[in-house]
Design a protein around this motif. Sequence first.
Motif, PDB file in Angstrom:
ATOM      1  N   PRO B  70       0.720  -1.382  -0.020  1.00 25.90           N
ATOM      2  CA  PRO B  70      -0.088   0.033   0.086  1.00 25.90           C
ATOM      3  C   PRO B  70       0.831   1.264   0.066  1.00 25.90           C
ATOM      4  CG  PRO B  70      -0.756  -1.379   1.843  1.00 25.90           C
ATOM      5  CD  PRO B  70       0.694  -1.948   1.361  1.00 25.90           C
ATOM      6  N   VAL B  71       0.292   2.413  -0.667  1.00 28.74           N
ATOM      7  CA  VAL B  71       0.875   3.480  -0.634  1.00 28.74           C
ATOM      8  C   VAL B  71       1.303   4.071   0.750  1.00 28.74           C
ATOM      9  CG1 VAL B  71       1.014   6.013  -1.364  1.00 28.74           C
ATOM     10  CG2 VAL B  71       0.001   4.233  -2.852  1.00 28.74           C
ATOM     11  N   LEU B  72       0.352   3.747   1.625  1.00 26.57           N
ATOM     12  CA  LEU B  72       0.332   4.260   2.932  1.00 26.57           C
ATOM     13  C   LEU B  72       1.595   3.610   3.670  1.00 26.57           C
ATOM     14  CD1 LEU B  72      -0.674   6.003   5.314  1.00 26.57           C
ATOM     15  CD2 LEU B  72      -2.428   4.010   5.845  1.00 26.57           C
ATOM     16  N   VAL B  73       1.660   2.353   3.454  1.00 25.58           N
ATOM     17  CA  VAL B  73       2.808   1.759   3.994  1.00 25.58           C
ATOM     18  C   VAL B  73       4.131   2.281   3.722  1.00 25.58           C
ATOM     19  CG1 VAL B  73       4.004  -0.425   4.466  1.00 25.58           C
ATOM     20  CG2 VAL B  73       1.635  -0.231   4.631  1.00 25.58           C
ATOM     21  N   GLN B  74       3.954   2.578   2.233  1.00 21.83           N
ATOM     22  CA  GLN B  74       5.305   3.188   1.554  1.00 21.83           C
ATOM     23  C   GLN B  74       5.483   4.430   2.087  1.00 21.83           C
ATOM     24  OE1 GLN B  74       4.324   2.915  -2.561  1.00 21.83           O
ATOM     25  NE2 GLN B  74       4.261   0.690  -2.605  1.00 21.83           N
ATOM     26  N   THR B  94       8.616  15.767   0.989  1.00 25.40           N
ATOM     27  CA  THR B  94       9.554  14.759   0.135  1.00 25.40           C
ATOM     28  C   THR B  94       9.275  13.437   0.284  1.00 25.40           C
ATOM     29  OG1 THR B  94      11.378  16.429   0.957  1.00 25.40           O
ATOM     30  CG2 THR B  94      12.021  14.535  -0.070  1.00 25.40           C
ATOM     31  N   ALA B  95       8.939  12.857   1.530  1.00 22.01           N
ATOM     32  CA  ALA B  95       8.403  11.663   1.824  1.00 22.01           C
ATOM     33  C   ALA B  95       7.215  11.542   0.632  1.00 22.01           C
ATOM     34  CB  ALA B  95       8.212  11.389   3.109  1.00 22.01           C
ATOM     35  N   GLY B  96       6.297  12.371   0.750  1.00 21.23           N
ATOM     36  CA  GLY B  96       5.098  12.044  -0.125  1.00 21.23           C
ATOM     37  C   GLY B  96       5.197  11.886  -1.232  1.00 21.23           C
ATOM     38  N   ILE B 100       4.887   8.812  -3.838  1.00 20.50           N
ATOM     39  CA  ILE B 100       4.091   8.822  -5.180  1.00 20.50           C
ATOM     40  C   ILE B 100       4.757   8.351  -6.446  1.00 20.50           C
ATOM     41  CG2 ILE B 100       2.796  10.318  -6.847  1.00 20.50           C
ATOM     42  CD1 ILE B 100       1.050   9.814  -4.568  1.00 20.50           C
ATOM     43  N   ALA B 101       5.971   8.812  -6.296  1.00 16.54           N
ATOM     44  CA  ALA B 101       7.019   8.612  -7.546  1.00 16.54           C
ATOM     45  C   ALA B 101       7.237   7.014  -7.517  1.00 16.54           C
ATOM     46  CB  ALA B 101       8.512   9.090  -7.177  1.00 16.54           C
ATOM     47  N   VAL B 102       7.563   6.284  -6.456  1.00 10.56           N
ATOM     48  CA  VAL B 102       8.174   4.907  -6.574  1.00 10.56           C
ATOM     49  C   VAL B 102       6.578   4.163  -7.027  1.00 10.56           C
ATOM     50  CG1 VAL B 102      10.033   4.897  -5.285  1.00 10.56           C
ATOM     51  CG2 VAL B 102       7.908   4.324  -3.997  1.00 10.56           C
ATOM     52  N   ASN B 103       5.742   4.528  -6.227  1.00 10.81           N
ATOM     53  CA  ASN B 103       4.421   4.048  -6.209  1.00 10.81           C
ATOM     54  C   ASN B 103       3.675   3.968  -7.862  1.00 10.81           C
ATOM     55  OD1 ASN B 103       1.045   3.789  -6.113  1.00 10.81           O
ATOM     56  ND2 ASN B 103       2.060   2.161  -5.045  1.00 10.81           N
ATOM     57  N   ILE B 159      -5.029  10.348 -11.780  1.00 14.92           N
ATOM     58  CA  ILE B 159      -6.079  10.630 -11.058  1.00 14.92           C
ATOM     59  C   ILE B 159      -6.083   9.601  -9.783  1.00 14.92           C
ATOM     60  CG2 ILE B 159      -8.494   9.935 -10.612  1.00 14.92           C
ATOM     61  CD1 ILE B 159      -8.844  10.925 -13.771  1.00 14.92           C
ATOM     62  N   ILE B 160      -5.473   8.532  -9.904  1.00 15.22           N
ATOM     63  CA  ILE B 160      -5.271   7.582  -8.700  1.00 15.22           C
ATOM     64  C   ILE B 160      -4.114   8.126  -7.924  1.00 15.22           C
ATOM     65  CG2 ILE B 160      -4.279   5.472  -7.871  1.00 15.22           C
ATOM     66  CD1 ILE B 160      -5.420   4.105 -10.422  1.00 15.22           C
ATOM     67  N   SER B 161      -3.068   8.610  -8.383  1.00 19.98           N
ATOM     68  CA  SER B 161      -2.152   9.297  -7.570  1.00 19.98           C
ATOM     69  C   SER B 161      -2.519  10.508  -6.842  1.00 19.98           C
ATOM     70  CB  SER B 161      -0.780   9.488  -8.429  1.00 19.98           C
ATOM     71  OG  SER B 161      -0.129   8.162  -8.730  1.00 19.98           O
ATOM     72  N   ILE B 162      -3.259  11.318  -7.444  1.00 23.86           N
ATOM     73  CA  ILE B 162      -3.760  12.633  -7.074  1.00 23.86           C
ATOM     74  C   ILE B 162      -4.499  12.222  -5.686  1.00 23.86           C
ATOM     75  CG2 ILE B 162      -5.403  14.379  -7.141  1.00 23.86           C
ATOM     76  CD1 ILE B 162      -4.362  14.736 -10.030  1.00 23.86           C
ATOM     77  N   LYS B 163      -5.384  11.252  -5.703  1.00 21.47           N
ATOM     78  CA  LYS B 163      -6.300  10.704  -4.640  1.00 21.47           C
ATOM     79  C   LYS B 163      -5.486  10.176  -3.509  1.00 21.47           C
ATOM     80  CE  LYS B 163      -8.998   8.222  -7.006  1.00 21.47           C
ATOM     81  NZ  LYS B 163      -9.949   7.399  -7.455  1.00 21.47           N
ATOM     82  N   ASP B 164      -4.394   9.501  -3.845  1.00 21.21           N
ATOM     83  CA  ASP B 164      -3.339   8.831  -2.885  1.00 21.21           C
ATOM     84  C   ASP B 164      -2.686  10.079  -2.324  1.00 21.21           C
ATOM     85  OD1 ASP B 164      -3.714   6.367  -3.861  1.00 21.21           O
ATOM     86  OD2 ASP B 164      -2.064   6.019  -4.924  1.00 21.21           O
ATOM     87  N   THR B 165      -2.410  11.170  -2.578  1.00 24.35           N
ATOM     88  CA  THR B 165      -1.700  12.046  -1.945  1.00 24.35           C
ATOM     89  C   THR B 165      -2.606  12.299  -0.439  1.00 24.35           C
ATOM     90  OG1 THR B 165      -2.839  13.928  -2.728  1.00 24.35           O
ATOM     91  CG2 THR B 165      -0.764  13.199  -3.909  1.00 24.35           C
ATOM     92  N   SER B 166      -3.945  12.012  -0.516  1.00 23.30           N
ATOM     93  CA  SER B 166      -4.912  12.358   0.835  1.00 23.30           C
ATOM     94  C   SER B 166      -4.092  11.412   1.950  1.00 23.30           C
ATOM     95  CB  SER B 166      -6.447  11.870   0.431  1.00 23.30           C
ATOM     96  OG  SER B 166      -6.408  10.627   0.041  1.00 23.30           O
TER      97      SER B 166
END
Lengths: 254, 223
Positions: B70-74, B94-96, B100-103, B159-166
Amino acid sequence: MSQDDDKAPIVRIEALNKHFGSLHVLKDIDLQVAPGEVVVVIGASGSGKSTLIRCVNGLEEFQRGQIEVDGNLLKPNGKSGGALQAIRTEVGMVFQQFNLFPHLSVIDNVMLAPMRVRNVSRQQAEDTATRLLERVGISDQARKFPSQLSGGQQQRVALARALAMEPRLMLFDEPTSALDPEMIGEVLDAMRELAREGMTMMIVTHEMSFAREVADRVIYIHKGEITEEGTPEQVFDNPRNERTQSFLARVLTH
Amino acid sequence: MDSTFQFDWQAAFDSIPYLLKGIPYTLLISGVGLAIGFVIGIIFGLLRISPMAWLRWIAIIYIEVFRGTPVLVQVLFIFYGLPQILGGPIDAVTAGIAAIAVNSGAYISEIVRGGVQSIERGQREAGLSLGLTRIDTFRFVIWPQAFRRMIPALGNQGIISIKDTSLFAVIGVGELVRQGQIYIATTFNALEVYLMVAVLYLAITLSLSVGLRLLERKGLVGQ
Ligand SMILES: Nc1ncnc2c1ncn2[C@@H]1O[C@H](COP(=O)(O)OP(=O)(O)O)[C@@H](O)[C@H]1O
Ligand SMILES: [Mg+2]
């Protein structure tokens, strides 16, 4: 001396053997093509015609034998080094499916390789392309995209694209087989003119009357072997091999 | 419970200026993260179809690891875990971006692979037979066509990554969701504020969709 050079074959295929896995597709092919000669390759579907001419510009690797094109030597298993690039620069190819670049306009299709490979200026590439498109009768379509052209027009663009590199040898792999019948003539006309101008050509085709007309030599391939070879008259009118006879009987009655 | 609940329009509108402060973070993290992810995606997407098996395996391992967690775990790993190795703290933004970059990079690798493999073999053969080098054939023949075909899938990933930033609210990045949470902590209008948060996400993602739709209509995409 220079006369000897002129007569030296431009293509020299020696003991060529090609396998696709366990399938032995080309068997000990020996074939030479002289400058200015038009060689037509005929044979049943699956006999190895495409594979043979694709070996000549290194689109297929082979396992034994060698191919020399204009002094550049192709060796087995892709170990040819710079010769491969040199050969592809000097040898043009026209494919059954045209393979035009759909994202480029007609003229950009023709200009790309001279600019990238021969480092020709944009202006010069455009002049050459315009001249070649005129020659194949499609100068008015230069700014269109390939998908906006008929099959016959597309194939003529593909011919112009190959000619823009000023090849020493042209390979044709069933250039009219994907065309509607009414467009075959215009492509054959362009090829006929090219032959008349002295281009060295290796042509795979099922257009037998065209073959008879333009070929200096006809080669019949059966299951990866050259089983008959000679002038069009010899091969079409007096085939010595039974297989050639039955093949011709089949295709000529169609 | 108050059964005669009234939606407080005033509270919803009042929250907007505050929420808007989160949008630059949302856009920055998704924008930069996706840009890096795109570069990663091109590199690993091409490694994935390399003729050399060991290069393919590197790509496969990368893709599976970052697609399969999961992005959250990452981001938790990067923000809390990596500093223990690096010996210094990592800034939350930076962590965020890194997460997003690696995911997205893992997903985009697969998009790139699919795009490149979808181009007919004859295109490559035509390029090579004209004397173009393998690199030029890729650059001028294969890639432009593959890229057009990839755009819808890339938009989807955007779109998925934009939402993942939440998710990065949890490490304290002041993005959209985080701004909403802070605002709710003082006003208690959870319904109104989260609705506005949702509307703002929708505004961002819809702009992206519409932009891509326009590109597609202009014929710059697909074929
Ligand atoms: N890439 C390939 N992989 C495996 N077999 C192939 C491949 N290309 C051609 N063949 C086989 O090689 C034989 C000769 O094919 P080809 O040269 O295309 O014949 P032709 O052009 O005379 O119809 C056929 O049996 C064909 O199925
Ligand atoms: Mg064939």
